[in-house]
Design an enzyme around this catalytic site. Structure first.
Site, short mmCIF file in Angstrom:
data_model
loop_
_atom_site.label_atom_id
_atom_site.label_comp_id
_atom_site.label_asym_id
_atom_site.label_seq_id
_atom_site.Cartn_x
_atom_site.Cartn_y
_atom_site.Cartn_z
N PHE A 128 -1.55 100.39 75.36
CA PHE A 128 -0.76 99.49 76.22
C PHE A 128 0.39 100.32 76.79
CE2 PHE A 128 2.92 96.47 76.05
CZ PHE A 128 2.41 95.31 76.61
N SER A 137 13.64 98.69 77.23
CA SER A 137 14.06 97.29 77.12
C SER A 137 14.04 96.63 78.51
CB SER A 137 15.48 97.19 76.57
OG SER A 137 15.58 97.87 75.35
N GLY A 347 16.49 109.67 42.85
CA GLY A 347 16.07 110.92 43.52
C GLY A 347 14.61 110.89 43.94
N GLU A 370 8.35 97.10 70.40
CA GLU A 370 8.00 95.77 70.90
C GLU A 370 9.25 94.88 71.04
OE1 GLU A 370 4.29 93.95 69.84
OE2 GLU A 370 3.42 95.86 69.29
C1 LIG Z 1 6.61 104.98 67.70
C2 LIG Z 1 6.73 104.16 68.95
C3 LIG Z 1 5.61 103.48 69.44
C4 LIG Z 1 5.69 102.77 70.63
N1 LIG Z 1 4.55 102.21 71.17
C5 LIG Z 1 4.59 101.70 72.44
C6 LIG Z 1 3.39 101.28 73.10
O1 LIG Z 1 2.29 101.34 72.54
N2 LIG Z 1 3.49 100.83 74.38
C7 LIG Z 1 4.67 100.74 75.05
O2 LIG Z 1 4.67 100.35 76.21
N3 LIG Z 1 5.84 101.11 74.44
C8 LIG Z 1 5.82 101.59 73.16
N4 LIG Z 1 6.98 102.00 72.54
C9 LIG Z 1 8.25 101.87 73.26
C10 LIG Z 1 9.21 100.84 72.66
O3 LIG Z 1 8.74 99.54 72.90
C11 LIG Z 1 10.59 101.11 73.30
O4 LIG Z 1 11.07 102.32 72.73
C12 LIG Z 1 11.57 99.99 73.06
O5 LIG Z 1 11.19 98.84 73.78
C13 LIG Z 1 13.00 100.38 73.45
O6 LIG Z 1 13.04 100.96 74.73
P1 LIG Z 1 13.82 102.34 74.94
O7 LIG Z 1 13.32 103.30 73.91
O8 LIG Z 1 13.71 102.74 76.36
O9 LIG Z 1 15.32 102.01 74.59
P2 LIG Z 1 16.43 101.42 75.61
O10 LIG Z 1 15.87 100.26 76.34
O11 LIG Z 1 16.98 102.54 76.44
O12 LIG Z 1 17.54 100.91 74.61
C14 LIG Z 1 18.48 101.78 74.00
C15 LIG Z 1 19.45 100.91 73.20
O13 LIG Z 1 20.20 100.06 74.10
C16 LIG Z 1 20.06 98.71 73.69
N5 LIG Z 1 20.08 97.85 74.89
C17 LIG Z 1 19.40 98.01 76.05
N6 LIG Z 1 19.69 97.01 76.88
C18 LIG Z 1 20.57 96.19 76.25
C19 LIG Z 1 21.25 94.99 76.61
N7 LIG Z 1 21.06 94.40 77.79
N8 LIG Z 1 22.10 94.45 75.71
C20 LIG Z 1 22.28 95.03 74.49
N9 LIG Z 1 21.67 96.17 74.10
C21 LIG Z 1 20.82 96.74 74.97
C22 LIG Z 1 18.72 98.64 72.98
O14 LIG Z 1 18.62 97.51 72.15
C23 LIG Z 1 18.75 99.96 72.22
O15 LIG Z 1 19.50 99.81 71.05
C24 LIG Z 1 6.94 102.67 71.31
C25 LIG Z 1 8.06 103.32 70.81
C26 LIG Z 1 7.96 104.08 69.65
C27 LIG Z 1 9.18 104.82 69.19
#
Ligand SMILES: Cc1cc2nc3c(=O)[nH]c(=O)nc-3n(C[C@H](O)[C@H](O)[C@H](O)COP(=O)(O)OP(=O)(O)OC[C@H]3O[C@@H](n4cnc5c(N)ncnc54)[C@H](O)[C@@H]3O)c2cc1C
Length: 386
Positions: A128, A137, A347, A370
């Site tokens: 996906f 996000s 430990g 997610e």
């Molecule tokens: C191991 C792993 C597997 C994954 N698998 C998939 C997958 O299969 N398919 C897929 O599409 N994605 C996948 N992801 C992506 C995952 O869903 C995203 O990493 C996640 O949604 C967060 O997005 P970001 O990393 O861009 O963080 P950002 O969106 O940049 O967020 C950074 C921080 O800012 C905070 N933040 C952002 N906007 C706001 C707001 N408006 N108010 C308050 N706080 C905010 C967030 O909560 C977070 O703490 C995966 C990620 C990992 C690490």
């Protein structure tokens, strides 16, 4: 040792399923979990075993090769697997709820016939692809484009952190892409991209903090051409459709998280009854017993939250808020329990081969993937009219 299945009120068929998966998790997954974690290797044999049990087909009808069960059955399986090995559980979760489910929910009959039998059998995986370097996000920030050229889409862009996207059995990635503009707003659609399409590349796997045996890659798309017929669902509905998939997926992630939280309780009860200090087992100290009691309460409360969200979903009622609540409390329960369990193990809890150490590293992503904790709070707030 606590055992919700023996005291709970689950109908017999669900209980039987959970007990079958529990046996598989204990007998097949547990013995190799530390090795795959240490090697960062994808557990092909375990995945084949889950495929043989029909787990990848659990919530799909038999006409598509499924088991004719429902989403709650999938959640119960994820809870049992999540207790023992989160990497294995997320492989199933992503394969079913993110890989096959979008095709089942939004595909036309031809797409379902082409893809679902191989995905529900567990012999092939679909991934996906929503997240991008500039769109996590804020998934509407998608920059990947798909342009119609005759009867083909030409896709350019990149995705990141995509689960199950680079295994030997991955056959498909469903991606969101900008397909135009409507009233000044991006039109985002969803397109099926077979992984053998020229121009599609799964880049080298990430070096992650946890979930070492789960497969995660950045993806790149350079002039990737797929038939126009690979559009999944209505043009321009891609973003909305993916959000629906994520609402459901949160219940599944909550179930996996409850498994992790309960796994930490079970390990801690056992260890606190065996480990001696100051002439008695450490569990005889109320400080330790209270810690474990609180862990059990967190796991139990989170379980009732995901049961409730799943029941609403299966009844066809609105479940967005309850799914967000379940994901929020269950992921926090997993992280809190992993921290407490590691403390109880002293430990040894800091040694990678111990299950609680794995949960300590694995659980953090549950508060991020997610939809982050903050995104769940945003969703709950919105549902309250804030
Ligand atoms: C191991 C792993 C597997 C994954 N698998 C998939 C997958 O299969 N398919 C897929 O599409 N994605 C996948 N992801 C992506 C995952 O869903 C995203 O990493 C996640 O949604 C967060 O997005 P970001 O990393 O861009 O963080 P950002 O969106 O940049 O967020 C950074 C921080 O800012 C905070 N933040 C952002 N906007 C706001 C707001 N408006 N108010 C308050 N706080 C905010 C967030 O909560 C977070 O703490 C995966 C990620 C990992 C690490």
């Amino acid at each position: 040792m606590s055992d919700f299945l023996s005291t709970g009120t689950l109908p017999q068929e669900y209980r039987d399923l959970a007990l079958t998966v529990r046996d598989f998790a204990n007998q097949v997954v547990a013995p190799v979990a530390a090795k795959h974690d240490a090697d960062h290797s994808f557990p092909y044999d375990v995945v084949a075993g889950m495929a043989d049990m029909g787990l990848f087909g659990l919530p799909f009808p038999e006409e598509y090769g499924g088991m004719g069960g429902d989403y709650f059955a999938l959640c119960l399986a994820l809870e049992e697997l999540g207790k023992i090995d989160q990497s294995v559980a997320i492989t199933l979760e992503a394969g079913v709820s993110l890989g096959a489910m979008p095709i089942y929910r939004f595909g036309n009959e031809e797409q379902k016939q082409q893809w679902l039998p191989q995905l529900t059998s567990g012999r092939a995986l679909a991934a996906f692809g929503l997240t991008e370097p500039g769109a996590g996000s804020d998934a509407g920030g998608t920059r990947t484009t798909a342009v119609l050229d005759g009867d083909e889409w030409i896709i350019n862009g990149s995705k990141q952190f995509i689960t199950n996207s680079g295994t030997d059995i991955t056959r498909l990635v469903t991606v969101t892409a900008v397909t135009g503009e409507t009233a000044g707003k991006k039109e985002i659609s969803t397109i099926l991209v077979p992984t053998d399409t020229p121009g599609f590349v799964a880049e080298p796997a990430y070096n992650k903090v946890g979930w070492h045996a789960s497969d995660t890659h950045p993806l790149s798309f350079t002039d990737v051409r797929v038939p126009q017929a690979n559009l999944l669902g209505e043009r321009g509905r891609g973003y909305a459709n993916f959000l629906r998939i994520l609402d459901e997926g949160r219940i599944a992630i909550a179930a996996l998280s409850v498994g992790a939280a309960q796994g930490c309780v079970d390990e801690s009860v056992r260890y606190a009854g065996e480990r001696e200090a100051f002439g008695r087992t450490i569990g005889r100290n109320q400080a330790v017993a209270f810690k474990i009691a609180r862990m059990e309460a967190r796991a139990h409360a989170a379980r009732t939250a995901y049961y409730d969200a799943a029941a609403l979903m299966l009844a066809g009622k609105p479940f967005k808020k309850e799914a967000a609540i379940a994901k929020l409390v269950a992921s926090e329960a997993a992280m809190d329990n992993a921290r407490d369990a590691t403390q109880i193990f002293g430990g040894y809890g800091f040694m990678n081969e111990y299950a609680v150490a794995r949960h300590y590293r694995d659980s953090k992503i549950l508060e991020i993937g997610e939809g982050t904790t903050e995104v769940q709070l945003m969703l709950i707030g919105r549902e309250l009219g804030l």
